[in-house]
Design an enzyme around this catalytic site. Structure first.
Site, PDB file in Angstrom:
ATOM      1  N   CYS A  74       0.685  -0.917   0.179  1.00  0.00           N
ATOM      2  CA  CYS A  74       0.114  -0.007  -0.095  1.00  0.00           C
ATOM      3  C   CYS A  74       0.648   1.134  -0.149  1.00  0.00           C
ATOM      4  O   CYS A  74       1.793   1.379   0.479  1.00  0.00           O
ATOM      5  CB  CYS A  74      -1.143   0.245   1.549  1.00  0.00           C
ATOM      6  N   CYS A 183      -1.121   3.867  -6.570  1.00  0.00           N
ATOM      7  CA  CYS A 183      -1.684   3.174  -5.546  1.00  0.00           C
ATOM      8  C   CYS A 183      -1.862   1.821  -5.370  1.00  0.00           C
ATOM      9  O   CYS A 183      -2.615   1.516  -7.292  1.00  0.00           O
ATOM     10  CB  CYS A 183      -3.269   3.562  -5.088  1.00  0.00           C
TER      11      CYS A 183
HETATM   12  N1  DGL Z   1      -4.167   0.634  -2.846  1.00  0.00           N
HETATM   13  C1  DGL Z   1      -3.924   2.020  -1.167  1.00  0.00           C
HETATM   14  C2  DGL Z   1      -2.638   2.254  -1.785  1.00  0.00           C
HETATM   15  O1  DGL Z   1      -1.197   2.257  -2.893  1.00  0.00           O
HETATM   16  C3  DGL Z   1      -4.930   1.819  -1.368  1.00  0.00           C
HETATM   17  C4  DGL Z   1      -5.007   2.526  -0.288  1.00  0.00           C
HETATM   18  C5  DGL Z   1      -6.590   3.423   0.207  1.00  0.00           C
HETATM   19  O2  DGL Z   1      -7.222   3.187   1.173  1.00  0.00           O
HETATM   20  O3  DGL Z   1      -6.681   5.017   0.658  1.00  0.00           O
HETATM   21  O4  DGL Z   1      -2.312   3.498  -1.779  1.00  0.00           O
END
Ligand code: DGL
Length: 259
Positions: A74, A183
């Site tokens: 993440c 993301c």
């Molecule tokens: N997959 C997360 C990232 O890489 C998402 C973050 C979120 O939950 O806003 O930032």
């Protein structure tokens, strides 16, 4: 700690499975445990303190389950919490950050676009990286709403198309030639993104680089699982598991659990 202990992977939800797929492809003999903290998604709209607390909670669960290493799949959790995690726990942590470096080096128009969450774009770590490439114009865009639509199973929907157009068209007008997906949820949007941006704009995400780094760190710490026995890939979500199962394409070893 045995080499057969699993690699722990967590994300605010299902997006980090794009990283799990790369890791599993490169390291098929490793056991893995994936935590999808979908109940608390999106992290991108939360404060730094909240993101740190959630990242600690996820890491503690994975460490309790015997993980030998943790991949923070993440960008938002990495850019806000990786320092605290590394200070607090004594196993190796791998993080993921938007791939500004390769895009900035390769860009011919000297203009690149970055689509990421508010939490990532406002983080100190991200802003330090942006400053390093001040000779390149960086068009930043917060992907408001995208993570939530993916988590809600509305990946292909009119709402999604509309948001993507709103975020990407100004980047195209600004003459970007590289689009960085900052993301881990966004790689699942690539087919739709390609319908909006012209062909010459290349899309970069960090999945493969993270998998390579995972392998390197396992090797360095003598933690590679050399056993060729059948390994286990386990997934936990603290929300309804329907979307996670459909994104993975299988449902065995996917469990709903409150955490
Ligand atoms: N997959 C997360 C990232 O890489 C998402 C973050 C979120 O939950 O806003 O930032």
């Amino acid at each position: 700690m045995s080499n057969a202990n699993p690699i722990g992977i967590f994300d605010s939800g299902i997006g980090g499975t794009s990283i799990w797929k790369e890791i599993h492809k490169l390291l098929p003999h490793e056991n893995t445990i994936y935590l999808a903290d979908s109940k608390n998604a999106p992290y991108g709209q939360k404060s730094k303190e909240e993101i740190i607390a959630l990242s600690i909670k996820n890491s503690e669960i994975l460490i309790e389950k015997g993980c030998k290493m943790i991949v923070v799949a993440c960008n938002t959790a990495t850019t806000n919490a990786i320092k605290e995690l590394r200070n607090r726990f004594d196993i190796p942590f791998i993080g993921i950050e938007p791939a500004i470096k390769p895009a900035a080096h390769l860009s011919e128009t000297e203009t690149i676009g970055i689509l990421a969450t508010k939490g990532t774009i406002n983080s100190e770590l991200f802003n330090r990286a942006v400053e390093t490439y001040s000779d390149v114009k960086i068009v930043e865009q917060i992907g408001y709403g995208l993570v939530q639509l993916i988590e809600d199973g509305k990946m292909v929907s009119d709402e999604m198309t509309q948001l993507l157009k709103e975020y990407l068209e100004p980047m195209v007008e600004a003459n970007i030639d590289y689009l960085v997906l900052g993301c881990t949820h966004y790689p699942y949007l690539i087919p739709q993104i390609k319908k909006i941006i012209p062909k010459h704009i290349k899309i970069i995400d960090s999945g493969e680089a993270v998998a390579k780094q995972t392998k390197k760190v396992l090797e360095k710490n003598n933690l590679l699982n050399l056993s060729k026995e059948k390994n286990k890939q386990v997934f936990y979500t603290n929300s309804d598991s329907t979307v996670l199962k459909s994104i993975l394409g299988f449902s065995d070893m996917v469990f709903e659990k409150d955490f």
